[in-house]
Design a protein around this motif. Structure first.
Motif, PDB file in Angstrom:
ATOM      1  N   GLN A   1       2.751   4.323   1.366  1.00  0.00           N
ATOM      2  CA  GLN A   1       3.216   4.524   2.735  1.00  0.00           C
ATOM      3  C   GLN A   1       2.557   5.738   3.377  1.00  0.00           C
ATOM      4  O   GLN A   1       2.313   5.762   4.585  1.00  0.00           O
ATOM      5  CB  GLN A   1       4.739   4.683   2.756  1.00  0.00           C
ATOM      6  CG  GLN A   1       5.317   4.783   4.164  1.00  0.00           C
ATOM      7  CD  GLN A   1       6.833   4.746   4.172  1.00  0.00           C
ATOM      8  OE1 GLN A   1       7.467   4.600   3.116  1.00  0.00           O
ATOM      9  NE2 GLN A   1       7.431   4.889   5.344  1.00  0.00           N
ATOM     10  N   TYR A   2       2.260   6.731   2.553  1.00  0.00           N
ATOM     11  CA  TYR A   2       1.644   7.961   3.086  1.00  0.00           C
ATOM     12  C   TYR A   2       0.343   8.250   2.356  1.00  0.00           C
ATOM     13  O   TYR A   2       0.202   7.978   1.150  1.00  0.00           O
ATOM     14  CB  TYR A   2       2.602   9.146   2.931  1.00  0.00           C
ATOM     15  CG  TYR A   2       3.882   8.993   3.726  1.00  0.00           C
ATOM     16  CD1 TYR A   2       3.919   9.261   5.092  1.00  0.00           C
ATOM     17  CD2 TYR A   2       5.054   8.569   3.101  1.00  0.00           C
ATOM     18  CE1 TYR A   2       5.087   9.115   5.821  1.00  0.00           C
ATOM     19  CE2 TYR A   2       6.233   8.423   3.822  1.00  0.00           C
ATOM     20  CZ  TYR A   2       6.238   8.695   5.180  1.00  0.00           C
ATOM     21  OH  TYR A   2       7.401   8.535   5.894  1.00  0.00           O
ATOM     22  N   VAL A   3      -0.608   8.773   3.085  1.00  0.00           N
ATOM     23  CA  VAL A   3      -1.868   9.235   2.514  1.00  0.00           C
ATOM     24  C   VAL A   3      -2.156  10.606   3.096  1.00  0.00           C
ATOM     25  O   VAL A   3      -1.581  11.012   4.115  1.00  0.00           O
ATOM     26  CB  VAL A   3      -3.033   8.268   2.835  1.00  0.00           C
ATOM     27  CG1 VAL A   3      -2.816   6.921   2.147  1.00  0.00           C
ATOM     28  CG2 VAL A   3      -3.184   8.076   4.346  1.00  0.00           C
TER      29      VAL A   3
ATOM     30  N   PRO B   1       0.838  -1.203   0.000  1.00  0.00           N
ATOM     31  CA  PRO B   1       0.000   0.000   0.000  1.00  0.00           C
ATOM     32  C   PRO B   1       0.875   1.256   0.000  1.00  0.00           C
ATOM     33  O   PRO B   1       2.056   1.200   0.363  1.00  0.00           O
ATOM     34  CB  PRO B   1      -0.795  -0.117   1.312  1.00  0.00           C
ATOM     35  CG  PRO B   1      -0.619  -1.529   1.764  1.00  0.00           C
ATOM     36  CD  PRO B   1       0.720  -1.953   1.250  1.00  0.00           C
TER      37      PRO B   1
ATOM     38  N   TRP C   1      -0.483   0.532   5.278  1.00  0.00           N
ATOM     39  CA  TRP C   1       0.947   0.262   5.076  1.00  0.00           C
ATOM     40  C   TRP C   1       1.589  -0.197   6.376  1.00  0.00           C
ATOM     41  O   TRP C   1       2.444  -1.091   6.366  1.00  0.00           O
ATOM     42  CB  TRP C   1       1.647   1.519   4.568  1.00  0.00           C
ATOM     43  CG  TRP C   1       3.101   1.277   4.278  1.00  0.00           C
ATOM     44  CD1 TRP C   1       3.649   0.847   3.109  1.00  0.00           C
ATOM     45  CD2 TRP C   1       4.202   1.433   5.193  1.00  0.00           C
ATOM     46  NE1 TRP C   1       5.003   0.706   3.227  1.00  0.00           N
ATOM     47  CE2 TRP C   1       5.378   1.070   4.492  1.00  0.00           C
ATOM     48  CE3 TRP C   1       4.311   1.842   6.517  1.00  0.00           C
ATOM     49  CZ2 TRP C   1       6.641   1.106   5.084  1.00  0.00           C
ATOM     50  CZ3 TRP C   1       5.569   1.869   7.113  1.00  0.00           C
ATOM     51  CH2 TRP C   1       6.713   1.518   6.400  1.00  0.00           C
TER      52      TRP C   1
ATOM     53  N   ASN D   1       0.087   5.766   6.304  1.00  0.00           N
ATOM     54  CA  ASN D   1      -1.080   4.980   5.942  1.00  0.00           C
ATOM     55  C   ASN D   1      -1.227   3.791   6.898  1.00  0.00           C
ATOM     56  O   ASN D   1      -0.327   2.955   7.001  1.00  0.00           O
ATOM     57  CB  ASN D   1      -0.915   4.476   4.506  1.00  0.00           C
ATOM     58  CG  ASN D   1      -2.132   3.739   3.994  1.00  0.00           C
ATOM     59  OD1 ASN D   1      -3.102   3.534   4.723  1.00  0.00           O
ATOM     60  ND2 ASN D   1      -2.082   3.319   2.739  1.00  0.00           N
TER      61      ASN D   1
END
Length: 628
Positions: free
Chosen positions: A316-318, A314, A332, A329
């Motif tokens: 790593q950052y959202v 996924p 993640w 995330n």
């Protein structure tokens, strides 16, 4: 083993002959892999271009993988059959001894394993079937057996329900032949039972050693091969003992053990315990390479399957929160906790190693010659993972260079360190094309991973120094014994960054098995003078770019102390003890010209920095450009 007759007539030599046949197939498959790689794949890659050549090389790679798979699986069958023969020796010997005893007592062994015994006899052979009390007229009571009690005649004994012989009151007793017959029957049954258990165990194992039809060696097949290896180890534990493999011994002791084995034993150990054999310093590079390739292929397949099971990584950052900003995330984080990052990183390192193995013969840039055969001299996924990859066979090289990387070195980052040594090989080969050269990437230690918190500590270097020394001694042992002075190969240790500290610690721990030491971007070697490194100050070479911050920052943590310095970088200086690093004039080694920048540019293609390293590797000291 259904009957005692089968066990008696069993010819164990037939199992050993079959094992020998499978052993020949295994050995020839490995030899065929080597010929395919060296005599076919490398020439195709180095001399041919275009789509057809690329496809042909790919097909040869597949053929090589097939041979490697055949080598391993047939080796397991050989070892299983050898162990089966050895394990059956015991029950067969027990049976034959029981049959010999029956014959000596003139008992009859029946088809079902029961034993028919006669009544006892007098010395003259007359059956003693009468009387209780005094002997019969004319018979001596000094006979071998006492007279029978009434009803104590011959009979048939069977295993499972023995009745002990109880003597009478001194004037007579039961038939002692009965107890003997029961013992023989029990031994016969025990031997057949033991042989049957062995037969069933090995039959189950041999049925598993099968491969599906087809030409492709898939990940599933490699994973199955790894499971087969573990199962065979358990089955043949008494035949081939893992504990006999040297552990913690010197390269010379490792080599003595190896040389003391028969060819068959070497093949068995290499295919059944490839990780242990591949890790033994002092053994021939071809042996280590063959074993480690098996480990790499099977481990890589297992990690690839695990990576697929974890699913796509996924982001790593959202973006989240208010106002929106980048946040970690949760999906993640869960993927990472399940081992996703470690599996991904180690798999990347394994892919980099495999890419180098497959690149043998591939021409370098700008018309440079194809790379030599690669040798995998070490591999494991313990901790951060380790790997040792050689360009060319160091056992037969005129010149050998061993590269020790610095902070951040680990299996996941193997690709960059491997490239530095392929570039060094190209440069050394260009300067001495009439000589054979092997350059080795040694990711064989647990390097610091954080520049700020780990790298200032010398503990990583002290912990790793014995491993480096053992590896270097192992190279000498594999060539011509443990004495570097007797070696026909010129050996150079090249180190970068914290790797130079490891080399410094190695020289303090033990006389290093090398002729020259080249360091680049060194933060310090824990010694104050080049002469302290054990190879002589004339054989110590340093590179330090003007804008490389590591030498200046690292000296306060990893430098060495020196007394009585008269000049410091050309300036008169005398202030008692000072801290020195290799790029200091006061250190006393050669300071080579550097035309690269930063901490990682020392291997830039076409640079003076790389040319200088190549000149040292091939022993052309007069061609080294030094800093005046």
């Amino acid at each position: 083993m259904s009957t005692w007759q089968h066990l008696r007539d069993l010819k164990l030599s037939q199992y050993r002959d079959a094992a020998g046949g499978w052993g020949k197939v295994s050995h020839r498959a490995d030899a065929a892999r080597l010929r395919t790689d060296r005599e076919m794949t490398i020439p195709v890659r180095s001399t041919q271009k275009g789509e057809t050549a690329t496809k042909a090389a790919g097909e040869l790679d597949r053929l090589s993988r097939n041979y490697q798979y055949i080598h391993g699986e047939c080796g397991l069958i050989r070892t299983t059959l050898e162990s089966l023969a050895a394990d059956l020796e015991g029950p067969q010997r027990k049976l034959k001894q029981a049959l010999e005893d029956a014959e000596a007592f003139k008992f009859t062994v029946n088809g079902d394993g029961s034993v028919t015994y006669p009544p006892p006899v007098w010395k003259d052979g007359t059956p003693a079937t009468v009387l209780s009390g005094a002997p019969a007229p004319g018979k001596s009571s000094a006979g071998p057996l006492m007279p029978l009690a009434p009803g104590a005649g011959g009979g048939t004994a069977r295993a499972g329900a023995p009745v002990p012989y109880l003597p009478g009151d001194g004037e007579g007793g039961g038939n002692p032949n009965k107890a003997m017959a029961e013992d023989i029957a029990e031994r016969i049954a025990s031997a057949v039972r033991e042989a049957g258990e062995i037969d069933a165990r090995y039959a189950s194992m041999l049925r598993k050693l099968k491969a599906p039809a087809g030409l492709d060696v898939t990940d599933d097949m490699l994973i199955d091969a790894a499971e087969d290896m573990r199962a065979v180890r358990k089955t043949v534990a008494g035949h081939l003992d893992e504990k006999k493999i040297p552990c913690g011994k010197s390269p010379a002791e490792n080599r003595k053990w190896w040389d003391g084995l028969t060819d068959e034993q070497r093949d068995e150990y290499a295919t059944l315990y490839p990780a242990q054999i591949g890790a033994l310093d002092g053994l021939p590079s071809e042996v280590r390479d063959t074993s480690n390739r098996i480990v790499l292929a099977e481990t890589r397949a297992q990690f690839a399957q695990e990576y697929e099971r974890l699913g796509p990584e996924p982001p790593q950052y959202v973006r989240g929160g208010g106002p929106p900003s980048a946040v970690v995330n949760p999906a993640w984080q869960q993927w990472q906790r399940a081992g996703g990052v470690r599996v991904r990183d180690l798999l990347k390192g394994m892919d980099d190693i495999q890419a180098r193995l497959d690149a043998s013969g591939v021409p370098g840039p700008n018309g440079k010659p194809g790379l030599p055969q690669a040798y995998l001299l070490g591999f494991d996924t313990k901790g951060l993972g380790h790997a040792i990859i050689a360009n060319g066979n160091p056992d037969r090289a005129d010149n050998t260079a061993v590269y020790v990387p610095g902070t951040g070195a680990r299996l996941a980052n193997a690709g960059g360190d491997i490239k530095r040594m392929t570039d060094t090989w190209q440069e050394a080969h260009a300067q001495a094309p009439d000589k054979t050269t092997s350059t080795i990437t040694w990711i064989g230690y647990d390097a610091p991973q954080n520049v700020l918190t780990d790298s200032p500590s010398p503990s990583y270097a002290h912990d790793s120094a014995p491993r480096l020394n053992t590896f270097l001694e192992g190279l000498q042992t594999a060539r011509s014994g443990s004495d570097v002075c007797k070696s026909s190969s010129h050996t150079t240790v090249i180190a970068h960054s914290y790797g130079t500290t490891v080399v410094g610690a190695a020289t303090k721990e033990h006389h290093i098995a090398a002729h020259d030491i080249v360091v680049a971007g060194s933060p310090g070697m824990l010694v104050g003078d080049a002469s302290d490194l054990g190879v002589g100050s004339k054989h110590v070479w340093s590179e330090a770019a003007g804008d490389d911050p590591v030498p200046y920052v690292g000296r306060q943590f990893l430098g060495g102390e020196k007394w009585g310095v008269q000049h410091y970088h050309g300036v008169p200086y005398n202030a008692g003890y000072i801290t020195t690093i290799p790029s200091d004039e006061a250190f006393g080694g050669h300071r080579m010209d550097v035309d690269t920048s930063g901490h990682s540019g020392y291997w830039d293609e076409g640079s003076v920095s790389l040319q200088n390293q190549g000149a040292v590797v091939v022993g052309k000291y007069g061609d080294v450009k030094e800093d005046k």
